[in-house]
Design an enzyme around this catalytic site. Structure first.
Site, PDB file in Angstrom:
ATOM      1  N   ASP A   1      90.594  64.833  34.992  1.00 59.58           N
ATOM      2  CA  ASP A   1      90.576  66.293  35.016  1.00 59.58           C
ATOM      3  C   ASP A   1      91.662  66.912  34.147  1.00 59.58           C
ATOM      4  O   ASP A   1      91.461  67.969  33.543  1.00 59.58           O
ATOM      5  CB  ASP A   1      90.686  66.803  36.455  1.00 59.58           C
ATOM      6  CG  ASP A   1      89.356  66.773  37.180  1.00 59.58           C
ATOM      7  OD1 ASP A   1      88.317  66.656  36.496  1.00 59.58           O
ATOM      8  OD2 ASP A   1      89.343  66.861  38.415  1.00 59.58           O
TER       9      ASP A   1
ATOM     10  N   SER B   1      90.327  61.886  48.913  1.00 59.07           N
ATOM     11  CA  SER B   1      90.360  63.166  48.209  1.00 59.07           C
ATOM     12  C   SER B   1      88.940  63.651  47.958  1.00 59.07           C
ATOM     13  O   SER B   1      88.053  62.857  47.638  1.00 59.07           O
ATOM     14  CB  SER B   1      91.104  62.998  46.882  1.00 59.07           C
ATOM     15  OG  SER B   1      91.053  64.184  46.121  1.00 59.07           O
TER      16      SER B   1
ATOM     17  N   ARG C   1      84.680  71.694  35.105  1.00 52.12           N
ATOM     18  CA  ARG C   1      85.998  71.944  34.516  1.00 52.12           C
ATOM     19  C   ARG C   1      85.972  72.894  33.318  1.00 52.12           C
ATOM     20  O   ARG C   1      86.856  73.748  33.193  1.00 52.12           O
ATOM     21  CB  ARG C   1      86.669  70.618  34.135  1.00 52.12           C
ATOM     22  CG  ARG C   1      86.887  69.662  35.304  1.00 52.12           C
ATOM     23  CD  ARG C   1      87.279  70.360  36.567  1.00 52.12           C
ATOM     24  NE  ARG C   1      87.642  69.448  37.649  1.00 52.12           N
ATOM     25  CZ  ARG C   1      87.602  69.778  38.927  1.00 52.12           C
ATOM     26  NH1 ARG C   1      87.183  70.992  39.274  1.00 52.12           N
ATOM     27  NH2 ARG C   1      87.968  68.924  39.855  1.00 52.12           N
TER      28      ARG C   1
ATOM     29  N   ASP D   1      98.355  71.475  47.800  1.00 45.86           N
ATOM     30  CA  ASP D   1      98.857  71.125  46.473  1.00 45.86           C
ATOM     31  C   ASP D   1      99.077  72.351  45.595  1.00 45.86           C
ATOM     32  O   ASP D   1     100.152  72.529  45.009  1.00 45.86           O
ATOM     33  CB  ASP D   1      97.896  70.165  45.775  1.00 45.86           C
ATOM     34  CG  ASP D   1      97.895  68.781  46.408  1.00 45.86           C
ATOM     35  OD1 ASP D   1      98.383  68.652  47.546  1.00 45.86           O
ATOM     36  OD2 ASP D   1      97.400  67.834  45.776  1.00 45.86           O
TER      37      ASP D   1
END
Length: 411
Positions: free
Chosen positions: A129, A183, A100, A18
């Site tokens: 996210d 994922s 994050r 990605d």
């Protein structure tokens, strides 16, 4: 955003399919200079290939940043959160959420260092996210430009991503050509799995989903006994050995894994509005959470502990929703940190087949008074007759209500 508006962008880059596609897409769509940033947060993957792939895609060596942030992650983000005993919706230890803000912080630092006018991330437009990254970006650099390819491009399928990669000679791992069954996001605190085969909440997760723990049913048939030492609310040692924050969490992860500790299958409420199902593994964090609460049980004043617990859901929600750098989180953190000044001592635990069992706790600042609580002769430390007045005063409003005909709690 117009393409000509961006001159240099710092991309949060893992080296996977990605973000490699995003890297090339930024080059071809925005015609801008790209700087890659890869954070080592203890995800357990080799980061060298990320550098190699960035070089292959034309990134200058001086524009490739790979930073080992494991100690910073645990010391400045995980530990402050654990002082609060933060659980989102009463269960989730916030393993993804807490990573994050650190990634965002370092991205902005790099952007300012290299003179970039934009940052980019690989989060989708459906999840949490994107919110966490962008709230942090804006808090740290209000004028930063943000590129979120999944909200902009037309590559809406795995097939389209692979086709784009092949067109631009981006190396594709063999396991990426097939549809990934779910994922995964991982760091030193946890591993999370979601999507694809996990989307139906009635279907039990396959054993292959769990990557950081063995099944409690398969864990060894013997007890592991450990002690964890705390200073001012933070764990500083295991079994008498003083350890750095990241080393300590790594060791707890290993202990949790072999004892089948830390699995959670959860349907949660995303900030964007939808429900999602995730399978989380937080082996070391689960042990740390139980031990910290045990340490607080003998060192925190009752009302201080209850106030702290009453604010915990709000604190957890703030972190989950991405407001780590917001004033309300800092305000709550100041209160939480104040409460931890006496949370020092040792907790003893037994680990066994998915269970974390507290068997002892001691502290030089303990509020536990054997003299007062004993069932034996307390030699006058506590006058039991005092309880009569205490009870009658607390019952006064109930008695008045009863006298007014409102018996049994009727309003």
């Amino acid at each position: 955003m117009r393409v000509k508006d961006v001159k240099k962008v710092v991309l949060a880059y893992s080296g996977g399919l990605d973000t490699s596609v995003i890297l090339k897409w930024l080059q071809t769509t925005y015609r801008c200079e790209v700087v890659t940033f890869t954070a080592d947060l203890g995800q357990g993957e080799e980061l060298g290939p990320a550098r190699d792939k960035a070089l292959l895609l034309g990134i200058k060596p001086e524009n490739i940043y790979i930073d080992d942030l494991r100690e910073t992650f645990v010391k400045d983000f995980v530990f402050p959160m654990f002082r609060a005993n933060a659980l989102y919706e009463g269960m989730y230890l916030l393993g993804t959420s807490i990573a994050r803000p650190l990634i965002s912080q370092r991205q902005i630092e790099i952007a300012e260092k290299v003179g970039a006018d934009a940052v980019a991330h690989g989060a989708t437009g459906k999840g949490n996210d994107q919110v966490r990254f962008e709230l942090s970006y804006y808090a740290l650099k209000p004028d930063i430009k943000i590129i979120a390819p999944w909200r902009e491009w037309e590559l809406t399928s795995r097939t389209a991503l692979i086709a784009f990669a092949e067109e631009h000679q981006i190396p594709i791992a063999k396991d990426k050509r097939g549809e990934s069954p779910f994922s995964v996001d991982a760091n030193l605190l946890h591993s999370s799995s979601e999507g694809k085969i996990l989307e139906e909440p009635w279907d039990a997760p396959d054993e292959m989903v769990w990557q950081r723990t063995i099944s409690p049913m398969d864990a060894k048939d013997e007890v592991t006994e450990i002690t964890i030492e705390f200073e001012r609310g933070d764990a500083v040692g295991i079994n008498g050995e003083r350890l750095s924050p990241a080393t300590l969490l790594t060791k707890l992860n290993a202990l949790g894994k072999e004892n089948g500790i830390g699995r959670l299958d959860l349907v949660e409420n995303r900030f964007v509005g939808m429900k999602s199902r995730g399978c989380y593994e937080t082996p070391g964090g689960t042990i740390l959470y139980v031990a910290h609460r045990a340490m607080e049980s003998i060192t925190l004043d009752r009302e201080a502990a209850h106030l702290k617990d009453s604010l915990m859901p709000r604190y957890a929600e703030i972190i989950y929703n991405g407001f780590w750098f917001a004033p309300e989180r800092r305000m709550l953190q100041a209160m939480i940190d104040e409460s931890q000044k006496s949370v020092t001592g040792t907790v003893r635990l037994k680990l066994y087949k998915g269970n974390t069992i507290v068997t002892g706790r001691q502290s030089p600042h303990s509020l536990y008074s054997m003299k007062h609580v004993t069932f034996e002769d307390d030699q006058g430390a506590y006058d039991q007759f005092d309880a009569q007045g205490f009870i009658k005063l607390n019952a006064l409003r109930l008695r008045l209500g009863g006298m007014a005909g409102r018996k049994g709690g009727a309003l």
